[in-house]
Design an enzyme around this catalytic site. Structure first.
Site, mmCIF file in Angstrom:
data_model
loop_
_atom_site.group_PDB
_atom_site.id
_atom_site.type_symbol
_atom_site.label_atom_id
_atom_site.label_comp_id
_atom_site.label_asym_id
_atom_site.label_seq_id
_atom_site.Cartn_x
_atom_site.Cartn_y
_atom_site.Cartn_z
ATOM 1 N N HIS A 147 -2.853 3.155 8.756
ATOM 2 C CA HIS A 147 -1.587 2.048 8.265
ATOM 3 C C HIS A 147 -1.960 1.626 9.531
ATOM 4 C CE1 HIS A 147 -0.454 2.778 4.603
ATOM 5 N NE2 HIS A 147 -0.088 4.078 4.579
ATOM 6 N N ASP B 293 -1.355 -5.590 10.032
ATOM 7 C CA ASP B 293 -0.823 -5.623 8.334
ATOM 8 C C ASP B 293 -0.647 -7.166 8.701
ATOM 9 O OD1 ASP B 293 -1.279 -3.041 7.930
ATOM 10 O OD2 ASP B 293 1.240 -3.141 7.036
#
Length: 363
Positions: free
Chosen positions: A131, A161
């Protein structure tokens, strides 16, 4: 709402996902692209709890069972009419479904196949889960974001992200579509978050190479070590962020804090402890609203640290129109802004594959 924005005429398929892909779809749709999100047969989305209000705004959704021959046929019919696709699955997943780049480019040689992952399509970590925090940890970015003798600060999932993933995917898609329109040849866009974040660190790589950056946190002028580039607490518990890097801006800060102009030499690090104490003492003596008034309209580079709710109603942001209300939800207005082809938030809706294909074929 009719399409508006510089990307009018661009047709994109967005495979439902979390991470960089849905925000990329939102941004490109805001800028006028006709983005169609492929959802699961159940209609449940990866970000279903957010509904259609923000992350999925401005595009239509088609529900397809991609394991069913009929659903796959509809998918490839869309590919034949579209400019590109964005997906965020692990490498190999789309290929195992028979929906990989080769299959799509065979149907549409001008097709752009955008792939957003953390580690990229190749490399020893390509098939490993991760992540945002993992990706920025591996690029050196997370290490640099910490206070002295403390663990790194987790910067939401903005750096990995969204900055390293979404924005590089968006740039890659637009660049490859421009190329395909001039050459007739599509291609794969491998948008790895680690690649994007590494590029975002370019300035610090330059500083490091010239010896003007120390490779440890809270030891440099842009990482919170400098007393004139950090946050301070105010008397009411609020906080201000200051960033007067240039000497003339630093002088305005001292003036506003009622500190003699010759008390500190900004670049003299031996004075930094005393400077920090003086700044902390001054800011702590008055509430945040006081300092916002003192420094309003000056070049001292002092700003209130606003909560999300405060940011949405702050007069400066309101005047600029940074946030807009849609379906009762406050959210960011489309960005960037264009003088001739402004972006806009269109309505979201479910549509059948048949209706969409009929529309695309007619246009």
């Amino acid at each position: 709402m009719e399409a508006s924005g510089p990307l009018q005429g661009v047709r994109l398929i967005e495979m439902d996902a979390i991470g960089p892909v849905p925000l990329c779809g939102m941004i490109l749709a805001d800028l006028g692209a006709d983005v169609v999100r492929i959802a699961r047969p159940s209609g449940q989305a990866a970000y279903d709890d957010l509904g259609e209000a923000v992350v999925h705004r401005g595009r239509r959704t088609v529900s397809l069972n991609l394991k069913d021959p009929e659903g796959r046929a509809a998918f490839f019919s869309l590919v034949e009419q579209a400019d590109g696709l964005m997906e965020g699955m692990r490498p190999g997943v789309m290929e195992r479904l028979g929906l990989g780049p080769d299959a799509c480019l065979t149907r549409n040689p001008r097709f752009v196949y955008g792939r957003a992952t953390g580690w990229g399509q190749t490399g020893p970590l390509a098939h490993t889960a991760g992540h945002d925090i993992n990706y920025i940890a591996m690029t050196g970015a997370l290490h640099a974001i910490a206070q002295k003798d403390q663990l790194p600060t987790v910067p939401l999932n903005l750096v990995g992200d969204y900055a390293g993933g979404t924005m590089f995917l968006a740039l890659g898609m637009v660049s490859a579509i421009l190329s395909a329109r001039s050459t007739g040849q599509g291609q794969v866009v491998d948008a790895a978050i680690v690649d994007g974040v590494a590029n975002l660190m370019a300035l610090f790589h330059a500083y490091l190479a010239t010896g003007s950056w120390v490779d440890r946190p809270a030891a440099n002028f842009l990482d919170g070590a400098a007393p004139y580039y950090r946050c301070y607490a105010c008397a009411d518990g609020g906080q201000v962020a200051i960033g007067p890097l240039e000497p003339q801006f630093f002088a305005r800060l001292l003036e506003g804090l009622d500190i003699p102009a010759d008390r500190f030499v900004q670049s003299d690090q031996s004075q930094w402890p005393a400077m920090e104490h003086a700044f902390a003492t001054a800011f702590a003596a008055k509430p945040r609203s006081h300092w916002e008034q003192v420094f309003a309209g000056t070049d001292a580079c002092v700003s209130p640290v606003l909560s999300m709710h405060e940011a949405m109603v702050h007069p400066a942001n309101t005047a600029r129109g940074v946030f807009v209300a849609r379906d009762g939800v406050m959210q960011a207005a489309p960005a960037p802004r264009f003088s001739i082809t402004p972006g806009a938030i269109r309505e979201s809706e479910m549509i059948t594959a048949e209706a969409l294909l009929a529309e695309w074929s007619a246009n």
